[in-house]
Motif scaffolding. Structure first.
Motif, PDB file in Angstrom:
ATOM      1  N   LYS A 250       0.819  -1.209   0.000  1.00  0.00           N
ATOM      2  CA  LYS A 250       0.000   0.000   0.000  1.00  0.00           C
ATOM      3  C   LYS A 250       0.853   1.259   0.000  1.00  0.00           C
ATOM      4  N   THR A 251       2.159   1.108   0.333  1.00  0.00           N
ATOM      5  CA  THR A 251       3.060   2.258   0.318  1.00  0.00           C
ATOM      6  C   THR A 251       3.235   2.788  -1.098  1.00  0.00           C
ATOM      7  N   TYR A 252       3.058   1.944  -2.104  1.00  0.00           N
ATOM      8  CA  TYR A 252       3.157   2.400  -3.486  1.00  0.00           C
ATOM      9  C   TYR A 252       2.196   3.563  -3.736  1.00  0.00           C
ATOM     10  N   TYR A 253       0.962   3.411  -3.243  1.00  0.00           N
ATOM     11  CA  TYR A 253      -0.033   4.453  -3.462  1.00  0.00           C
ATOM     12  C   TYR A 253       0.325   5.719  -2.690  1.00  0.00           C
ATOM     13  N   PHE A 254       0.788   5.541  -1.444  1.00  0.00           N
ATOM     14  CA  PHE A 254       1.174   6.700  -0.647  1.00  0.00           C
ATOM     15  C   PHE A 254       2.351   7.425  -1.298  1.00  0.00           C
ATOM     16  N   TYR A 255       3.333   6.640  -1.771  1.00  0.00           N
ATOM     17  CA  TYR A 255       4.507   7.228  -2.425  1.00  0.00           C
ATOM     18  C   TYR A 255       4.099   8.036  -3.655  1.00  0.00           C
ATOM     19  N   THR A 256       3.265   7.449  -4.504  1.00  0.00           N
ATOM     20  CA  THR A 256       2.832   8.133  -5.724  1.00  0.00           C
ATOM     21  C   THR A 256       2.086   9.412  -5.408  1.00  0.00           C
ATOM     22  N   PHE A 257       1.125   9.320  -4.495  1.00  0.00           N
ATOM     23  CA  PHE A 257       0.293  10.474  -4.174  1.00  0.00           C
ATOM     24  C   PHE A 257       1.122  11.580  -3.527  1.00  0.00           C
ATOM     25  N   ALA A 258       1.915  11.213  -2.515  1.00  0.00           N
ATOM     26  CA  ALA A 258       2.696  12.212  -1.783  1.00  0.00           C
ATOM     27  C   ALA A 258       3.753  12.842  -2.677  1.00  0.00           C
ATOM     28  N   THR A 259       4.425  12.039  -3.506  1.00  0.00           N
ATOM     29  CA  THR A 259       5.482  12.569  -4.377  1.00  0.00           C
ATOM     30  C   THR A 259       4.919  13.544  -5.406  1.00  0.00           C
ATOM     31  N   LEU A 260       3.798  13.180  -6.035  1.00  0.00           N
ATOM     32  CA  LEU A 260       3.177  14.090  -7.008  1.00  0.00           C
ATOM     33  C   LEU A 260       2.726  15.389  -6.348  1.00  0.00           C
ATOM     34  N   LEU A 261       2.184  15.284  -5.146  1.00  0.00           N
ATOM     35  CA  LEU A 261       1.719  16.478  -4.440  1.00  0.00           C
ATOM     36  C   LEU A 261       2.888  17.399  -4.108  1.00  0.00           C
ATOM     37  N   ILE A 262       3.984  16.836  -3.615  1.00  0.00           N
ATOM     38  CA  ILE A 262       5.161  17.638  -3.253  1.00  0.00           C
ATOM     39  C   ILE A 262       5.804  18.258  -4.488  1.00  0.00           C
ATOM     40  N   LEU A 263       5.966  17.454  -5.549  1.00  0.00           N
ATOM     41  CA  LEU A 263       6.583  17.976  -6.774  1.00  0.00           C
ATOM     42  C   LEU A 263       5.732  19.073  -7.405  1.00  0.00           C
ATOM     43  N   SER A 264       4.412  18.925  -7.356  1.00  0.00           N
ATOM     44  CA  SER A 264       3.533  19.964  -7.896  1.00  0.00           C
ATOM     45  C   SER A 264       3.736  21.272  -7.157  1.00  0.00           C
TER      46      SER A 264
END
Length: 307
Positions: free
Chosen positions: A101-115
């Motif tokens: 489930k960390t895959y989803y957290f990683y994707t969501f959090a990384t996109l949010l931070i990079l944005s």
């Protein structure tokens, strides 16, 4: 505002729960495919309409607006490219140490931070980047610039229809994931006897029609740089504001709860605007309507817990 921030953070946590995630992906991705197909079929028609409208606009306005659209496109590409690079270089060794489930957290959090990071970079260098783009547009023929803007506005039209369809579908399939979150976070909150007799379905359809009408009436503002961003944010916020508050309240509020909460217009607008901001973010935009519902849900549940 502090409370709204807490609802936002808790909603991020809820988005990553399987009950919400499977519904978000199960609805958002097929709708994106459908609107991509519709856009491909009617692309030439949409571009011809937007090109006709742009022909009536002075070149100075087209150039300024074109610079803003190009800046947004640069930001969009920068977010996706940097996400791909980070995932390729450091993603696998990090993700191997965590659960699936960390895959989803990683994707969501990384996109949010990079944005957020790339938006800050462009804002801090706004004048330099904007001036250079406008100089480039000045060197190009009017028709070339106008055609480029026509393509971007045509994309915007189809994107707005995608957001509207996502809003409609989630309005009518909100109960499964909200009930699942309630069982986890608020098992002791009594909602028996709740369910206001407001016409939620009528409200959703009414606001959808009005959203289309207002979008058409305010379409000329799309050609005014910066103002177009705020107008679009306002339209999305207005769409989420009343309907999503009512759709959540219709499940868990009695008449007294509704009357008390409805007076807090600042909180309602703040939640709607927070969720609407996510519509600007690549990939994360699929989750924007879920954020609106979840933030209203946490607000309502906390109200009921206190009373």
């Amino acid at each position: 505002m502090k409370k709204v921030n807490s609802y936002f953070l808790r909603s991020i946590k809820d988005i990553l729960r399987w009950e919400v995630l499977k519904l978000a992906l199960g609805i958002g991705l097929p709708l994106a495919v459908v609107w991509t197909g519709i856009g491909w079929l009617y692309w030439d028609l949409a571009v011809s309409v937007t090109s006709k409208i742009i022909s009536w606009v002075p070149f100075s306005i087209v150039k300024a607006n074109g610079a803003l659209f190009i800046l947004f496109f640069i930001w969009f590409v920068a977010v996706l490219v940097s996400f791909a690079v980070i995932t390729a270089l450091i993603g696998p060794p990090i993700l191997r140490k965590f659960k699936e489930k960390t895959y989803y957290f990683y994707t969501f959090a990384t996109l949010l931070i990079l944005s957020a990071v790339w938006a800050l970079v462009l804002l801090l260098n706004w004048h330099v980047v904007n001036d250079q783009i406008q100089k480039l547009l000045t060197l190009l023929p009017f028709q070339t610039v106008a055609d480029g803007i026509a393509w971007l506005i045509a994309f915007y039209l189809f994107y707005n229809l995608f957001i509207l369809s996502l809003y409609l579908v989630i309005s009518y399939f909100r109960r499964p994931f909200l009930d699942a979150i309630k069982e986890i976070d608020y098992p002791d909150v009594d909602t028996s006897g709740s369910g206001i007799s407001r016409k939620h379905h009528i409200s959703v359809l009414r606001d959808s029609v009005l959203f289309v009408v207002f979008s058409v009436l305010l379409f000329p503002i799309l050609f005014i740089p910066v103002a177009n961003v705020f107008v679009q944010l306002f339209l999305w916020g207005w769409l989420y504001r009343e309907s999503y508050f009512l759709s959540t309240c219709s499940l868990y509020c009695n008449e007294e709860d509704y009357q008390q909460l409805h007076h807090h217009s600042y909180t309602i607008w703040s939640i709607a605007i927070f969720a609407s901001l996510l519509n600007f973010l690549p990939a994360i935009n699929i989750f924007a309507p879920f954020f609106a519902q979840l933030m209203f849900f946490h607000w309502i549940m906390e109200h009921k817990s206190r009373h």
